[in-house]
Design an enzyme around this catalytic site. Structure first.
Site, PDB file in Angstrom:
ATOM      1  N   CYS A  90       6.557  -5.009  10.861  1.00  0.00           N
ATOM      2  CA  CYS A  90       7.524  -6.049  10.451  1.00  0.00           C
ATOM      3  C   CYS A  90       8.535  -6.314  11.551  1.00  0.00           C
ATOM      4  CB  CYS A  90       8.270  -5.624   9.190  1.00  0.00           C
ATOM      5  SG  CYS A  90       7.191  -5.045   7.910  1.00  0.00           S
ATOM      6  N   LYS A 147      15.592 -10.792   2.245  1.00  0.00           N
ATOM      7  CA  LYS A 147      15.545 -10.824   0.792  1.00  0.00           C
ATOM      8  C   LYS A 147      15.347 -12.233   0.244  1.00  0.00           C
ATOM      9  CE  LYS A 147      15.580  -9.986  -3.343  1.00  0.00           C
ATOM     10  NZ  LYS A 147      14.772 -11.180  -3.429  1.00  0.00           N
ATOM     11  N   HIS A 183      10.596 -13.303   4.509  1.00  0.00           N
ATOM     12  CA  HIS A 183      10.171 -12.279   5.458  1.00  0.00           C
ATOM     13  C   HIS A 183       8.679 -12.428   5.768  1.00  0.00           C
ATOM     14  CE1 HIS A 183       9.839  -8.586   7.572  1.00  0.00           C
ATOM     15  NE2 HIS A 183       9.574  -7.787   6.569  1.00  0.00           N
TER      16      HIS A 183
END
Ligand SMILES: [Zn+2]
Lengths: 383, 132
Positions: A83, A328, A332
């Site tokens: 990520c 959030k 993402h």
């Protein structure tokens, strides 16, 4: 090393883009960045991406991306740090210009996640963790973060309600960000009542699954002045790592990768944590936000949850955190996120971010991390 | 996950015998085993067999699970501190998920994780069960 500037940024709205593949997403973001830079043409491309290989059986992604940008013939590479791929790609791109190898390059973050069922995506994301010793037992990415969250709540005596304040704030900011995926307001009760994914992590503690692309064009000092009146300087960058596994970490709640990456970036930029006006941090889960805030020294270890409760880190505070809505709620698209963050901070410093703005910031920071804070990059930008 | 016979064989130490490493320089022990010491950067470590009893220091009940684990869901994944202080991440088994508590005493057991493919390759691993 030469000075390096951000001369153009562009991004797509993060969404379930069933009608767009890698090429269409990259094209849309690059057209915006190219226009924003007033025609700075990249000589090379660095791509941040995590899942093209595992979900799409597509490697050689740099060739696909260069072609989508009308840059056939230019070279480059894909950078993978789970990520945290986008931030790592940015640092690689920075060094290509700083070293003098190229004068203008594009950093591209792109990810497609929404085409496959949740179990498939959960498996692909789990590849960020230790396959041999963790994933084999069925540990998922939310599951590993849940271990850290439970430990945090126990050791620092934070309640489940206390940790629901962050997602509520992120949704509030995302409401004003046209590029955000989740633009609905939520309450603490909504968070607590949402489905449990990996106890104590709820659905609304977690970043959504989405697709997106962001592009940042970087240039050397001479080229930057030619193309752009308001180039933003890259003042510092830092990289760090922690153990792939959680078992052998000294302290799960003090991620070494964040400490190391931020120390390096602060030192290079000759600033301290108190000098940062605005930052985008990596809140894939609420617990990740807390570890980022503390690792960056915006709060002492174990106190960030209290400061959030006291209303700190909001838009008029220093630092103002995640005015985009964060992972959030902005969204993402894993390997692309780090490039979104740098683009957002550059826009905040220029004063043209199209959502909630910080009050005339001059120093900004972006923290992107992969795994359970396993691979972290920190980038500091100056107006 | 996709397994192969060579991989199952190569990874047998940490997954069938609960082997960790001890640093030859600073003496620190850890799991999973690694060829270099993460704490003092020494390049020399030796394999050791770890104690099989410990206590739960954190856990999660996973409802959203990776591919292939649906039948076993919800999974209880735990961070366990063994009697010598070394931490191990694994799954708890033979336990009611909502009966797990902080400090719960557990012990390592060898279990079948799954049986793979037409040839029936059996993948084993170490899970933990509550000590009665
Ligand atoms: Zn050592």
């Amino acid at each position: 090393m030469r000075k390096v500037y951000v001369v153009g940024v562009g991004m797509t709205k993060i969404d379930r883009h069933y009608d767009k593949g890698f090429a269409e997403l990259v094209h849309e973001a690059f057209v915006k960045a190219y226009e924003d830079s007033r025609g700075a043409e990249p000589e090379a491309v660095v791509v941040g991406n995590m899942l093209s290989s595992s979900l799409y059986q597509q490697d050689s992604l740099t060739a696909l991306v260069a072609d989508a940008m009308g840059l056939r013939g230019r070279g480059g590479f894909k950078v993978e740090a789970a990520c945290g791929s986008g931030g790592y790609a940015f640092v690689a791109g920075y060094s290509l210009v700083a070293s003098g190898l190229y004068d203008v390059i594009a950093v591209v973050g792109v990810e497609k996640m929404s085409d496959y069922p949740t179990a498939r995506v959960t498996s692909a994301l789990a590849q960020a963790a230790d396959a041999e010793h963790e994933v084999i037992y069925g540990a998922s990415f939310p599951g590993l973060n849940a271990l850290a969250m439970r430990l945090y709540m126990k050791i620092y005596r934070a309640s489940r309600e206390d940790l629901a304040l962050w997602p509520v704030r992120m949704h509030e900011y995302a409401y004003y960000n046209p590029y955000a995926q989740l633009r609905n307001r939520i309450t603490v009760e909504d968070v607590l009542k949402s489905t449990t994914i990996a106890d104590p992590i709820k659905l609304m503690d977690s970043a959504p699954v989405g697709d997106g692309a962001a592009v940042v064009i970087l240039a050397s000092e001479d080229m930057a002045k030619k193309f752009n009146d308001t180039p933003i300087q890259i003042a510092g960058v830092g990289l760090g790592s922690d153990a792939l596994d959680l078992s052998s970490r000294d302290d799960l709640l003090k991620p070494l990768s964040i400490v190391k990456a931020s120390e390096k970036a602060y030192r290079m930029a000759k600033v301290e944590s108190k000098d940062i006006d605005v930052a985008e941090i990596h809140d894939a889960f609420t617990i990740t936000a807390l570890l980022c805030i503390e690792g960056l020294r915006f709060a002492e270890w174990g106190t960030s949850w209290k400061m959030i409760k006291e209303g700190r880190f909001t838009k008029d505070d220093k630092p103002a955190l995640n005015l985009s809505g964060g992972l959030k709620a902005r969204g993402h698209p894993v390997g692309a996120t780090g490039v979104y963050q740098v683009a957002e901070i550059a826009m905040q410093l220029r004063g043209d971010f199209p959502g909630v703005k910080a009050s005339s910031p001059s120093i900004g920071l972006a923290l992107n991390t992969g795994g359970v804070a396993t691979l972290t990059s920190v980038v500091i930008l100056k107006r | 996950m996709i397994m192969s016979p060579a991989r199952v064989w190569r990874e047998r130490g940490s997954r069938l015998r609960l082997e960790g490493s001890r640093c030859k320089k600073c003496g620190k022990m850890f799991y999973p085993p690694k060829p270099s010491c993460p704490y003092c950067s020494s390049l020399e470590t030796e394999r050791i067999e770890l104690p099989r009893k410990g206590k739960v220091i954190s856990w999660t009940i996973e409802y959203t699970v990776p591919e292939g684990y649906r039948a076993e869901a919800p999974l209880v994944i735990a961070l366990i501190e063994l009697d010598n202080g070394v931490k191990v991440l694994s799954a708890l088994t033979d336990v009611e998920p909502d009966k797990v508590y902080d400090g719960m005493e557990v012990e390592a057991v060898l279990r079948i994780l799954w049986v793979e493919g037409a040839e029936g390759l059996i993948v084993y691993g170490i899970k933990f069960v509550p000590i009665q």
